[in-house]
Write a protein that holds these residues in place. Sequence first.
Motif, short mmCIF file in Angstrom:
data_model
loop_
_atom_site.label_atom_id
_atom_site.label_comp_id
_atom_site.label_asym_id
_atom_site.label_seq_id
_atom_site.Cartn_x
_atom_site.Cartn_y
_atom_site.Cartn_z
N LYS A 15 0.74 -1.20 0.05
CA LYS A 15 0.04 -0.01 0.12
C LYS A 15 0.85 1.31 0.05
O LYS A 15 1.66 1.29 0.71
N GLY A 16 0.56 2.24 -0.94
CA GLY A 16 1.16 3.37 -0.84
C GLY A 16 2.54 3.14 -2.05
O GLY A 16 3.06 4.16 -2.47
N GLY A 17 2.78 2.08 -2.52
CA GLY A 17 3.87 2.01 -3.52
C GLY A 17 3.30 2.16 -4.88
O GLY A 17 2.24 2.76 -5.07
N ILE A 18 4.15 2.05 -5.92
CA ILE A 18 3.81 2.32 -7.39
C ILE A 18 3.87 0.89 -8.01
O ILE A 18 4.73 0.18 -7.91
N SER A 19 2.74 0.55 -8.68
CA SER A 19 2.59 -0.50 -9.69
C SER A 19 2.87 -0.08 -10.92
O SER A 19 2.39 1.20 -11.57
N ILE A 20 3.47 -0.92 -11.80
CA ILE A 20 4.05 -0.62 -13.19
C ILE A 20 3.84 -1.87 -13.53
O ILE A 20 4.13 -2.96 -13.64
N ILE A 21 2.91 -1.66 -14.84
CA ILE A 21 2.40 -2.74 -15.84
C ILE A 21 2.71 -2.51 -17.33
O ILE A 21 2.65 -1.60 -17.76
N ASN A 22 3.33 -3.36 -17.95
CA ASN A 22 3.87 -3.06 -19.36
C ASN A 22 3.08 -3.79 -20.47
O ASN A 22 2.53 -4.88 -20.07
N CYS A 23 3.14 -3.09 -21.47
CA CYS A 23 2.71 -3.73 -22.61
C CYS A 23 3.13 -3.46 -23.87
O CYS A 23 3.55 -2.48 -24.28
N ALA A 24 3.74 -4.78 -24.65
CA ALA A 24 4.55 -4.57 -25.80
C ALA A 24 3.51 -4.90 -27.11
O ALA A 24 2.96 -5.88 -26.78
N TYR A 25 3.69 -4.58 -28.28
CA TYR A 25 2.79 -4.62 -29.15
C TYR A 25 3.70 -4.67 -30.48
O TYR A 25 5.04 -4.22 -30.61
N GLU A 26 3.26 -5.28 -31.78
CA GLU A 26 4.05 -5.48 -32.90
C GLU A 26 3.37 -4.28 -33.81
O GLU A 26 4.35 -4.11 -34.63
N ASN A 27 2.06 -4.28 -33.98
CA ASN A 27 1.64 -3.48 -35.04
C ASN A 27 1.82 -2.04 -35.08
O ASN A 27 1.26 -1.42 -34.07
N THR A 28 2.46 -1.73 -35.89
CA THR A 28 3.00 -0.15 -35.87
C THR A 28 1.72 0.65 -36.18
O THR A 28 1.79 1.83 -36.01
N ALA A 29 0.68 0.40 -36.67
CA ALA A 29 -0.37 0.98 -37.21
C ALA A 29 -1.45 1.19 -36.16
O ALA A 29 -2.33 2.02 -36.15
N PHE A 30 -1.24 0.53 -34.80
CA PHE A 30 -2.29 0.91 -33.71
C PHE A 30 -1.96 2.62 -33.35
O PHE A 30 -1.01 2.81 -33.35
N ASP A 31 -3.24 2.69 -33.15
CA ASP A 31 -3.38 4.46 -32.75
C ASP A 31 -4.35 4.58 -31.40
O ASP A 31 -4.62 5.67 -31.49
#
Lengths: 112, 116
Positions: A15-31
């Motif tokens: 509690k009180g800490g920082i949560s970090i979640i990551n997402c990597a994708y391949e399609n450069t057309a994502f907007d």
Amino acid sequence: QQQVKQSPQSLIVQKGGISIINCAYENTAFDYFPWYQQFPGKGPALLIAIRPDVSEKKEGRFTISFNKSAKQFSLHIMDSQPGDSATYFCAPSIVGNTPLVFGKGTRLSVIA
Amino acid sequence: DGGITQSPKYLFRKEGQNVTLSCEQNLNHDAMYWYRQDPGQGLRLIYYSQIVNDFQKGDIAEGYSVSREKKESFPLTVTSAQKNPTAFYLCASSTFLARMGTGELFFGEGSRLTVL
């Protein structure tokens, strides 16, 4: 098939800490780069989303950071609270095109 | 209140039986979707529909069927051909895909199907 890789699979934060979640994708057309939050037994709901014309978006304790060159975007939860305990999904897409493709989810547990 | 209603919330089925899951929305959204959720698998798209009387297969359509006779309704039938139907099923809707909307999906509360 479009690939979306989300990490970590699970996360325990004090509690009180920082949560970090990551997402990597391949399609450069994502907007369109959203994060969805799901509580047990409920449907997901949009938490925060970003377009590629900005590198960061902040809404309260939740921030999305977007790195176009690395094809990654992250969710940061500042001052994490037990009520933030949920599963989080990234779901990058092309607006006006195909339906959202979801990552496999990150189960966040915030402990007191 | 505007939203998406799924029913039933829990459903038990014997092997070999077809079951139909209901999904109704009053958000006036054009597009509707069905996703399947399994532990550790995220959400996988079964079928989606952009307009009435038209729908497309998603990534895991085998063993499922849908209809879209009304804008508000998008029922999903889990047929006996679906080999592993036990899962949590989520219905969602959004503004029409081709329009310049946000792409935000609005989800129902899900239906949990268990095959006995």
